[in-house]
Design a protein around this motif. Sequence first.
Motif, short mmCIF file in Angstrom:
data_model
loop_
_atom_site.label_atom_id
_atom_site.label_comp_id
_atom_site.label_asym_id
_atom_site.label_seq_id
_atom_site.Cartn_x
_atom_site.Cartn_y
_atom_site.Cartn_z
N ARG A 1 -1.57 -0.99 -9.39
CA ARG A 1 -2.26 -2.13 -8.76
C ARG A 1 -1.29 -3.25 -8.42
O ARG A 1 -0.36 -3.54 -9.17
CB ARG A 1 -3.35 -2.66 -9.68
CG ARG A 1 -4.01 -3.96 -9.24
CD ARG A 1 -5.10 -4.35 -10.20
NE ARG A 1 -6.23 -3.43 -10.12
CZ ARG A 1 -7.18 -3.34 -11.05
NH1 ARG A 1 -7.13 -4.10 -12.13
NH2 ARG A 1 -8.17 -2.47 -10.89
N LYS B 1 0.83 -1.20 0.00
CA LYS B 1 0.00 0.00 0.00
C LYS B 1 0.87 1.26 0.00
O LYS B 1 0.58 2.23 -0.71
CB LYS B 1 -0.92 0.00 1.22
CG LYS B 1 -1.93 1.14 1.26
CD LYS B 1 -2.86 1.00 2.45
CE LYS B 1 -3.86 2.14 2.49
NZ LYS B 1 -3.19 3.45 2.66
N THR C 1 -5.63 -1.74 -5.22
CA THR C 1 -5.58 -0.75 -6.29
C THR C 1 -5.52 0.66 -5.71
O THR C 1 -6.27 0.99 -4.79
CB THR C 1 -6.81 -0.86 -7.21
OG1 THR C 1 -6.85 -2.18 -7.76
CG2 THR C 1 -6.76 0.16 -8.33
N ARG C 2 -4.62 1.45 -6.24
CA ARG C 2 -4.52 2.87 -5.86
C ARG C 2 -4.84 3.72 -7.08
O ARG C 2 -4.05 3.82 -8.02
CB ARG C 2 -3.11 3.18 -5.34
CG ARG C 2 -2.81 4.66 -5.10
CD ARG C 2 -3.71 5.30 -4.06
NE ARG C 2 -3.11 6.47 -3.48
CZ ARG C 2 -3.13 7.70 -4.00
NH1 ARG C 2 -3.81 7.93 -5.12
NH2 ARG C 2 -2.52 8.70 -3.40
N LEU D 1 2.31 1.76 -3.49
CA LEU D 1 1.30 2.24 -4.43
C LEU D 1 1.03 3.73 -4.21
O LEU D 1 0.89 4.49 -5.17
CB LEU D 1 0.01 1.44 -4.26
CG LEU D 1 0.07 -0.05 -4.61
CD1 LEU D 1 -1.30 -0.70 -4.39
CD2 LEU D 1 0.52 -0.26 -6.05
N ASP D 2 0.97 4.15 -2.95
CA ASP D 2 0.78 5.57 -2.65
C ASP D 2 1.95 6.39 -3.17
O ASP D 2 1.77 7.49 -3.73
CB ASP D 2 0.63 5.79 -1.15
CG ASP D 2 -0.71 5.30 -0.61
OD1 ASP D 2 -1.65 5.15 -1.41
OD2 ASP D 2 -0.81 5.08 0.62
#
Length: 274
Positions: A141, A51, A156-157, A54-55
Amino acid sequence: MMNPKSPTMRLSSGVTLLELLVVMMILSLILTAAVKTWDVTLERGRFETTKKKLDQLATAIVGDPNAVVAGQRVDFGYVGDVGLLPSKLGDLVKDPLGLPDSINPWRGPYMRATFSESPEGYRVDGWGDTIVYSRDSLFVRSYGGYGPLERSRHITREFGYTYDALMKNTVDGQVLDVRGVPPPDTLMNGVDIRVEMYGPRNGILTWVPAVYGTNGQFRFYPVPQGNRHLLRAVYIHDIPPPVDSVVSQRYVTVYPKVGARGLQVRLDVDWSQE
């Protein structure tokens, strides 16, 4: 005489076989619980690592709207610098075009692997799989360790913007003289006013002329988000020689979807004296 197979038989250490079995069963339960806890902790760690990556990737591409200095947003990411979306994640760490510095807007690298990672670590999720980037759908993703078919496991981001919000904004305004008066519709012979903007367009730093309206109004479209757009107005008076020119310029911040509207550009001239 005691039966040597009796469960109550004492071992040489003074522990019965039944007691030993109970202890082993308890240790087995504790070990099983510990393994499950470890698996949950490991999976949670992989999720949090993914996470975070992705961010970071999303911010590297479209910028951070919370990065504000003196009331102005300062981070527009790769899109704000280059004037287009990256074609692949590798564009974030290596200049994809290699243009001369005079026209090259790339300011990367926008992502870096950590000390313990390989150079490609920035685009590998917590399960060791390559992160997916969709330029068309605007997201990054991870498959969450389960592959592309297990959609319920995907992480998914989304970028939070449409393509038009990132790339097709409007910058408009009006040219005024020193008194705050717009120029007359018909300028005297030998007088010209030009408004142009310099900034990243499709991966190249370039000048773009404005579209003009009446009363000194001007408009630029489409304009990508960012704060590297230099707006310049030039007053030119070339009859009689020599050529006389007055320049006013400033950087404009173009916000996604909002653009930059209603700008006023003042030139140090007086139309009534021309």
